[in-house]
Design an enzyme around this catalytic site. Structure first.
Site, PDB file in Angstrom:
ATOM      1  N   LYS A  89      -5.998  -1.132  -0.127  1.00  0.00           N
ATOM      2  CA  LYS A  89      -4.793  -1.491   0.627  1.00  0.00           C
ATOM      3  C   LYS A  89      -3.576  -1.020  -0.157  1.00  0.00           C
ATOM      4  O   LYS A  89      -3.545  -1.140  -1.397  1.00  0.00           O
ATOM      5  CB  LYS A  89      -4.756  -3.014   0.832  1.00  0.00           C
ATOM      6  CG  LYS A  89      -3.560  -3.498   1.647  1.00  0.00           C
ATOM      7  CD  LYS A  89      -3.619  -4.998   1.919  1.00  0.00           C
ATOM      8  CE  LYS A  89      -2.477  -5.472   2.795  1.00  0.00           C
ATOM      9  NZ  LYS A  89      -2.528  -6.905   3.101  1.00  0.00           N
ATOM     10  N   SER A 115      -2.172  -8.462   8.039  1.00  0.00           N
ATOM     11  CA  SER A 115      -1.463  -7.270   7.603  1.00  0.00           C
ATOM     12  C   SER A 115      -2.372  -6.160   7.070  1.00  0.00           C
ATOM     13  O   SER A 115      -1.943  -5.012   6.995  1.00  0.00           O
ATOM     14  CB  SER A 115      -0.470  -7.644   6.497  1.00  0.00           C
ATOM     15  OG  SER A 115      -1.154  -8.100   5.342  1.00  0.00           O
ATOM     16  N   SER A 158      -4.479 -12.387   6.454  1.00  0.00           N
ATOM     17  CA  SER A 158      -4.440 -10.923   6.538  1.00  0.00           C
ATOM     18  C   SER A 158      -5.734 -10.183   6.236  1.00  0.00           C
ATOM     19  O   SER A 158      -5.789  -8.970   6.388  1.00  0.00           O
ATOM     20  CB  SER A 158      -3.346 -10.384   5.627  1.00  0.00           C
ATOM     21  OG  SER A 158      -2.127 -10.465   6.291  1.00  0.00           O
TER      22      SER A 158
END
Ligand code: GLN
Length: 483
Positions: free
Chosen positions: A73, A148, A172
């Site tokens: 990420k 997210s 998330s």
């Protein structure tokens, strides 16, 4: 040989048997990424990844994950590789060091192929707040992948990579895992180091993993979780082998259903999948117990005071001087701060900074921030009590399946309610995961399993036993009819 949709363990075996080389694996990965339409990557690491793969093939590197391509990420700092956190303000930021989680996975021999797209500073539930454009759900390109960590979830769901890292401050990892039909886990707060993770809300942020099944998540956690002296909130517990207990019997285990999580107003498919999964666990010998958590209804409002408060403080470091974007043609220092932040941050980030600054201000601190801290403690106590009665808690991961891009952007409150079922575990700090357990019109639905503190092994055991008896986790966007 197609490597698409293969699990981490399957690819590991192919490498061990020398049925495929790491170079071929990495090369194929980049080919797949280049033809993808999901926008799940912000930055690729092609040259370095191919070099590392060659080194592995020549026997120059080893480890539990050696030669295996994974994605990070874009919130984890990666040495010499751009790290944007989905924001314009960090558009050109190249960290001089690796986050501990990145370092751990690299030491295990894995190869980082790139940085995945995400909501700006991890604020969002749809990946639409990214400066680098929305991510599309591989099951339906008109829909969101969740957020997210939407880029990581979409990349795994599309079969571009078999594993990716994520972070979870309020849901998330679990919500995008649910919306993309894959498995995702957030460990106990403090189990994985936050060092080198760009901070959103420090008392809630936690690193975790996405993969195609629970077994692979366990393998990844073996490396992601570690004690780290560089993170003062890192737990000092010894390293654990999360694969050790995934085959335990579930006979006599108790699963809590939270009385206050009302699912009767959710879609029929979400309710039906939930009932079906209950039956599967029952057939494996587990029993259901209703637990009351009266304060859980305070989770969303509590989170939306605590998280913005912490973010307003954490994000003050982005001032146009120390990091990233700097506005041009400014009159003085104050003008530089104002213009750099106004131009560098997106709307959702600004909204959170404004709310956070307000709730921390002298006149309102007691009314909002102090109250939120008090209700956070009450929520935590509800978990402590519930776990004195049950082994795990089960709920839907998210109220619905993937929604259309643009359909919730005008209504922040509706977007915030996406995390109705996930936020409370971050406030309490307990581990939780999402596994696929059904479909609503060809779109995946997720089941959430929440564990007691440091009981990652327990929820992984439940998830693995479930997956041994179901096939939701092997479905993929090319699978065909999922009705
Ligand atoms: N959707 C939540 C938010 O926008 C949670 C995000 C997260 O877990 N990083 O704050």
């Amino acid at each position: 040989m197609s490597i698409k949709y293969k699990t981490l363990s399957e690819l590991k075996e192919l490498l061990e048997k020398k049925d495929i080389s790491s170079f071929e694996l990495v090369e194929e990965t980049f080919k797949n990424i280049s033809s993808s339409k999901t926008n799940s990557f912000i930055t690729l690491n092609e040259e370095v990844a191919l070099t590392k793969a060659k080194e592995f093939d020549q026997g120059e590197c080893e480890g539990d994950l050696a030669g295996l391509p994974i994605a990070q990420k874009d919130l984890f700092c990666t040495k010499n590789l751009r790290t944007t956190c989905g924001s314009r303000i960090l558009e050109n930021f190249i960290p001089p060091y690796n986050a501990t989680v990145v370092e751990n996975l690299s030491k295990a021999g894995s190869i980082c192929v790139g940085k995945t797209n995400m909501d700006e500073f991890a604020m969002g539930s749809s990946n639409e707040t990214s400066y680098f454009g929305a991510v599309k759900n591989p099951w339906d390109l008109e829909r969101v992948p969740g957020g997210s960590s939407g880029g990581s979830a979409a990349a795994v769901a599309e079969g571009l990579v078999c594993a990716a890292t994520g972070t979870d401050t309020g849901g998330s990892i679990r919500q995008p895992a649910a919306l993309c039909g894959i498995t995702g886990i957030k460990p106990t707060y403090g189990r994985a180091s936050r060092w080198g993770m760009i901070a959103f809300a420090s008392s809630l942020d936690q690193a975790g993993a996405f993969a195609r099944n629970a077994e692979d998540c366990a393998l990844l956690l073996n490396h992601i979780c570690s004690h780290d002296e560089k993170d003062s909130t890192s737990l000092s517990n010894d390293k654990e082998n999360y694969l050790e207990n995934i085959n335990n019997d579930l006979k006599g285990k108790k699963i809590g259903i939270v009385k206050e999580f009302d699912i009767s107003n959710l879609s029929k498919e979400v309710q039906d999948s939930f009932e079906q999964s209950k039956k599967i666990f029952e057939s494996l010998g587990a029993n259901f117990v209703e637990v009351s958590m009266p304060n859980i209804k305070l989770s969303v409002p509590t989170y939306y005071v605590v998280a913005p408060a912490e973010c307003s403080s954490n994000l003050s470091r982005f001032d146009g001087v120390k990091y990233g974007y700097r506005a041009e043609n400014v009159n003085d220092l104050e003008d530089l701060y104002i213009k750099s932040r106004s131009e560098g941050f997106g709307d959702e980030v600004k909204r959170r900074i404004l709310i956070g600054t307000y709730v921390l201000s002298a006149g309102f601190y007691d009314a909002y921030y102090k109250k939120a801290q008090q209700s956070r403690r009450m929520i935590k106590n509800d978990f402590v009590k519930a776990f004195s009665e049950v082994d795990v808690i089960m709920s839907p991961s998210s109220p619905s399946s993937a929604f259309k891009i643009g359909s919730k952007t005008e209504d922040p409150i509706e977007m915030y309610l996406e995390d109705l079922f996930t936020i409370s575990s971050n406030l309490a700090g307990v581990p939780a995961m999402s596994i696929p357990h059904g479909f609503s019109k060809n779109l995946p639905i997720g089941l959430q399993l929440i564990g007691n503190y440091l009981e990652e092994s327990e929820i992984l055991n439940f998830a693995h036993q479930y997956q041994k008896n179901t096939d939701w986790h092997i479905r993929n966007p090319d699978f065909g009819d999922n009705s």
